[in-house]
Write a protein that holds these residues in place. Structure first.
Motif, PDB file in Angstrom:
ATOM      1  N   ILE A 133       0.820  -1.214   0.000  1.00  0.00           N
ATOM      2  CA  ILE A 133       0.000   0.000   0.000  1.00  0.00           C
ATOM      3  C   ILE A 133       0.854   1.265   0.000  1.00  0.00           C
ATOM      4  O   ILE A 133       0.311   2.369  -0.081  1.00  0.00           O
ATOM      5  N   GLY A 134       2.175   1.141   0.100  1.00  0.00           N
ATOM      6  CA  GLY A 134       3.026   2.319   0.258  1.00  0.00           C
ATOM      7  C   GLY A 134       3.616   2.825  -1.038  1.00  0.00           C
ATOM      8  O   GLY A 134       4.737   2.484  -1.404  1.00  0.00           O
ATOM      9  N   GLN A 135       2.890   3.679  -1.733  1.00  0.00           N
ATOM     10  CA  GLN A 135       3.367   4.213  -3.007  1.00  0.00           C
ATOM     11  C   GLN A 135       4.226   5.464  -2.846  1.00  0.00           C
ATOM     12  O   GLN A 135       4.931   5.850  -3.771  1.00  0.00           O
ATOM     13  N   LYS A 136       4.187   6.095  -1.675  1.00  0.00           N
ATOM     14  CA  LYS A 136       5.000   7.276  -1.407  1.00  0.00           C
ATOM     15  C   LYS A 136       5.577   7.165  -0.004  1.00  0.00           C
ATOM     16  O   LYS A 136       4.924   6.620   0.898  1.00  0.00           O
ATOM     17  N   LYS A 308      -5.811  12.623   0.111  1.00  0.00           N
ATOM     18  CA  LYS A 308      -5.472  13.907  -0.503  1.00  0.00           C
ATOM     19  C   LYS A 308      -4.074  13.920  -1.083  1.00  0.00           C
ATOM     20  O   LYS A 308      -3.826  14.486  -2.151  1.00  0.00           O
ATOM     21  N   GLU A 309      -3.119  13.261  -0.398  1.00  0.00           N
ATOM     22  CA  GLU A 309      -1.724  13.312  -0.829  1.00  0.00           C
ATOM     23  C   GLU A 309      -1.287  12.046  -1.565  1.00  0.00           C
ATOM     24  O   GLU A 309      -0.138  11.941  -1.992  1.00  0.00           O
ATOM     25  N   GLY A 310      -2.195  11.098  -1.729  1.00  0.00           N
ATOM     26  CA  GLY A 310      -1.920   9.939  -2.567  1.00  0.00           C
ATOM     27  C   GLY A 310      -0.859   8.994  -2.047  1.00  0.00           C
ATOM     28  O   GLY A 310      -0.129   8.379  -2.841  1.00  0.00           O
ATOM     29  N   TYR A 311      -0.783   8.804  -0.741  1.00  0.00           N
ATOM     30  CA  TYR A 311       0.260   7.945  -0.179  1.00  0.00           C
ATOM     31  C   TYR A 311       0.106   6.478  -0.578  1.00  0.00           C
ATOM     32  O   TYR A 311       1.093   5.765  -0.716  1.00  0.00           O
ATOM     33  N   TRP A 312      -1.134   6.028  -0.787  1.00  0.00           N
ATOM     34  CA  TRP A 312      -1.365   4.621  -1.146  1.00  0.00           C
ATOM     35  C   TRP A 312      -1.527   4.407  -2.642  1.00  0.00           C
ATOM     36  O   TRP A 312      -1.448   3.275  -3.109  1.00  0.00           O
ATOM     37  N   GLY A 314      -0.234   6.856  -5.145  1.00  0.00           N
ATOM     38  CA  GLY A 314       0.740   7.597  -5.940  1.00  0.00           C
ATOM     39  C   GLY A 314       0.134   8.785  -6.646  1.00  0.00           C
ATOM     40  O   GLY A 314       0.860   9.611  -7.202  1.00  0.00           O
ATOM     41  N   GLN A 315      -1.196   8.907  -6.606  1.00  0.00           N
ATOM     42  CA  GLN A 315      -1.901  10.003  -7.258  1.00  0.00           C
ATOM     43  C   GLN A 315      -2.856  10.669  -6.268  1.00  0.00           C
ATOM     44  O   GLN A 315      -3.772  10.018  -5.766  1.00  0.00           O
ATOM     45  N   PRO A 316      -2.648  11.950  -5.946  1.00  0.00           N
ATOM     46  CA  PRO A 316      -3.541  12.640  -5.013  1.00  0.00           C
ATOM     47  C   PRO A 316      -5.006  12.511  -5.420  1.00  0.00           C
ATOM     48  O   PRO A 316      -5.364  12.734  -6.577  1.00  0.00           O
ATOM     49  N   GLY A 317      -5.824  12.098  -4.470  1.00  0.00           N
ATOM     50  CA  GLY A 317      -7.258  11.992  -4.701  1.00  0.00           C
ATOM     51  C   GLY A 317      -7.717  10.701  -5.340  1.00  0.00           C
ATOM     52  O   GLY A 317      -8.920  10.449  -5.425  1.00  0.00           O
ATOM     53  N   ALA A 318      -6.796   9.867  -5.795  1.00  0.00           N
ATOM     54  CA  ALA A 318      -7.182   8.607  -6.440  1.00  0.00           C
ATOM     55  C   ALA A 318      -7.766   7.644  -5.415  1.00  0.00           C
ATOM     56  O   ALA A 318      -7.437   7.672  -4.232  1.00  0.00           O
ATOM     57  N   THR A 319      -8.650   6.767  -5.870  1.00  0.00           N
ATOM     58  CA  THR A 319      -9.340   5.850  -4.960  1.00  0.00           C
ATOM     59  C   THR A 319      -9.164   4.385  -5.336  1.00  0.00           C
ATOM     60  O   THR A 319      -9.882   3.528  -4.819  1.00  0.00           O
ATOM     61  N   THR A 320      -8.225   4.103  -6.214  1.00  0.00           N
ATOM     62  CA  THR A 320      -7.945   2.713  -6.583  1.00  0.00           C
ATOM     63  C   THR A 320      -6.497   2.389  -6.258  1.00  0.00           C
ATOM     64  O   THR A 320      -5.573   3.049  -6.751  1.00  0.00           O
ATOM     65  N   LEU A 321      -6.311   1.392  -5.444  1.00  0.00           N
ATOM     66  CA  LEU A 321      -4.985   1.013  -4.968  1.00  0.00           C
ATOM     67  C   LEU A 321      -4.266   0.151  -6.003  1.00  0.00           C
ATOM     68  O   LEU A 321      -4.803  -0.870  -6.426  1.00  0.00           O
ATOM     69  N   PRO A 322      -3.047   0.515  -6.421  1.00  0.00           N
ATOM     70  CA  PRO A 322      -2.294  -0.378  -7.310  1.00  0.00           C
ATOM     71  C   PRO A 322      -1.989  -1.714  -6.634  1.00  0.00           C
ATOM     72  O   PRO A 322      -2.097  -2.773  -7.251  1.00  0.00           O
ATOM     73  N   GLY A 323      -1.593  -1.650  -5.381  1.00  0.00           N
ATOM     74  CA  GLY A 323      -1.296  -2.873  -4.622  1.00  0.00           C
ATOM     75  C   GLY A 323       0.056  -3.471  -4.918  1.00  0.00           C
ATOM     76  O   GLY A 323       0.404  -4.522  -4.365  1.00  0.00           O
ATOM     77  N   THR A 324       0.838  -2.820  -5.797  1.00  0.00           N
ATOM     78  CA  THR A 324       2.116  -3.378  -6.225  1.00  0.00           C
ATOM     79  C   THR A 324       3.285  -2.525  -5.755  1.00  0.00           C
ATOM     80  O   THR A 324       3.134  -1.350  -5.415  1.00  0.00           O
ATOM     81  N   VAL A 325       4.469  -3.135  -5.754  1.00  0.00           N
ATOM     82  CA  VAL A 325       5.700  -2.453  -5.380  1.00  0.00           C
ATOM     83  C   VAL A 325       6.291  -1.759  -6.599  1.00  0.00           C
ATOM     84  O   VAL A 325       6.312  -2.318  -7.701  1.00  0.00           O
ATOM     85  N   ASP A 326       6.767  -0.544  -6.407  1.00  0.00           N
ATOM     86  CA  ASP A 326       7.530   0.155  -7.439  1.00  0.00           C
ATOM     87  C   ASP A 326       8.949  -0.395  -7.375  1.00  0.00           C
ATOM     88  O   ASP A 326       9.730  -0.043  -6.486  1.00  0.00           O
ATOM     89  N   MET A 327       9.284  -1.277  -8.300  1.00  0.00           N
ATOM     90  CA  MET A 327      10.546  -2.001  -8.224  1.00  0.00           C
ATOM     91  C   MET A 327      11.755  -1.073  -8.361  1.00  0.00           C
ATOM     92  O   MET A 327      12.789  -1.296  -7.728  1.00  0.00           O
ATOM     93  N   GLY A 328      11.632  -0.043  -9.180  1.00  0.00           N
ATOM     94  CA  GLY A 328      12.736   0.895  -9.334  1.00  0.00           C
ATOM     95  C   GLY A 328      13.021   1.635  -8.039  1.00  0.00           C
ATOM     96  O   GLY A 328      14.169   1.741  -7.607  1.00  0.00           O
ATOM     97  N   GLN A 329      11.961   2.154  -7.414  1.00  0.00           N
ATOM     98  CA  GLN A 329      12.115   2.852  -6.144  1.00  0.00           C
ATOM     99  C   GLN A 329      12.627   1.919  -5.047  1.00  0.00           C
ATOM    100  O   GLN A 329      13.442   2.310  -4.214  1.00  0.00           O
ATOM    101  N   ALA A 330      12.155   0.682  -5.077  1.00  0.00           N
ATOM    102  CA  ALA A 330      12.583  -0.289  -4.072  1.00  0.00           C
ATOM    103  C   ALA A 330      14.067  -0.608  -4.211  1.00  0.00           C
ATOM    104  O   ALA A 330      14.823  -0.555  -3.238  1.00  0.00           O
TER     105      ALA A 330
END
Length: 367
Positions: A133-136, A308-312, A314-330
């Motif tokens: 759940i941690g996109q940011k 509001k800040e899109g922590y889960w 990656g997009q502020p205000g979005a309501t659909t969770l990607p659920g995946t890891v950003d492999m590059g950031q990881a």
């Protein structure tokens, strides 16, 4: 959410009292039930609470219930798990930690983060993250706002860091200080029952906090904080890719894999619903975890900030969770920690190669 081998700051009702510290991975199954377990969560204590193979999922929290877990409580309340044909038992956090408990079969699934798994697996564990759940990044490095002598991380030089000596956190703070023009030298103090109290007592000068929980608490109730984001000061990648972890050995049984897939998909529905209905989801968390004595105002404000800040998402205000890891950031973050010498093998030696995000994560159960 924790770092690798964690000790933890004192838990206050309703959530963490500071950015969780790391503890050395261990094999002992020492499970102590937390008093903060929600009465509404179907839970037991110890190995006797383990779910039946192929039918149920036992899930261990990483701390007292808070908004990071809201999707689980929402999925339970909304009947998503029942609809998916899986019964979920929410277990309290264990003294040994969710990772060790999952590794030893005390719980089927636990809440953790990718960088924890890097440290555990380096020392011989075999854990995989299956839902994120941690996109940011949500970690912040803060002093009290009243400390006007601390204007940038450079001013942490020579000060006292409230922590438990985690190699991962030490590397982050040193890099921030150096990039701000300092030497990267600081002292350490152990937090008491509250990191806030340790700072206000003068026993420490700065500490780690999570912006979506302690940050909200500070804004609502004080003490006010002055915080720095590590990516602004030369620390690359996302250290806070948090979510569900399992043992690779547990995954070898097909019935477990089937139950896990239903659990992850239903949990994602719960998190998506929570993002679309933040106030109601916050209220569900408060109601479903009464023993945690969560402040309803803090829960609602936390969910508002998350959306509001899109922590889960990656997009502020979005309501659909990607659920995946950003492999590059990881991988970028794991490489940074490897360069800093944070990882050790089971014999205490330095790793020759950074842990690989691709070996720590699978998207099989999200898609």
């Amino acid at each position: 959410m924790r770092m690798s081998t964690r000790k933890r700051t004192g838990a206050k009702a309703g959530g963490r009292t500071g950015l969780l510290q790391s503890r050395r991975p261990g094999r002992a199954v020492a499970v102590i039930c937390s008093l903060a377990l929600a009465v509404g969560a179907l839970a037991g204590c110890g190995a006797g609470a383990k779910a039946q193979d192929g039918e149920d999922i036992s899930f261990m929290l990483d701390w007292t219930p808070n908004t990071n877990h809201v999707g689980i409580y929402t999925a339970q309340r909304q009947g998503y798990y029942k609809q998916a044909g899986v019964s979920v038992k929410i277990l309290p956090t264990a003294q040994a930690g969710a990772e060790t408990s999952v590794e030893n079969g005390v719980a089927d699934v636990g809440f953790s983060k990718l960088s924890n798994l890097a440290a555990f697996n380096a020392q011989g564990a075999d854990l995989r993250q299956v839902f994120d759940i941690g996109q940011k990044p949500i970690g912040r490095w803060c002093s009290l706002a009243s400390r006007t002598d601390i204007k940038t991380p450079k001013d942490f030089d020579g000060k006292t860091f409230v922590s438990f000596g985690s190699a991962e956190q030490t590397a982050v703070v040193k890099q921030m200080i150096k990039n701000a023009g300092g030497q990267g030298d600081f002292q350490r103090a152990t937090s008491g029952t509250s990191t806030f109290a340790t700072l206000t007592s003068g026993k420490g000068d700065f500490a780690g906090f999570y912006v979506t929980w302690e940050g909200v608490q500070a804004d609502l109730k004080g003490p006010k904080l002055h915080c720095f984001v590590q990516s602004d000061w030369g620390v690359p990648g996302n250290p806070d890719q948090i979510g569900f972890v399992v043992s690779s050995n547990w995954l070898k049984q097909e019935s477990h894999r089937q139950a896990l897939r239903r659990f992850v998909q239903a949990s994602k529905r719960g998190y998506d619903w929570a993002l679309a209905h933040p106030d109601q989801a916050a209220d569900i968390l408060v109601e479903q975890a009464p023993a945690a004595r969560i402040d309803p105002q803090q829960a609602r404000a936390s969910m508002e900030r998350i959306v509001k800040e899109g922590y889960w998402t990656g997009q502020p205000g979005a309501t659909t969770l990607p659920g995946t890891v950003d492999m590059g950031q990881a991988q970028t973050y794991l490489d940074f920690q490897q360069t800093a010498g944070s990882y050790q093998d089971g014999k205490g030696g330095k790793l020759k190669r950074a842990p690989q995000a691709k070996d720590l994560w699978t998207d099989e159960f999200v898609k």
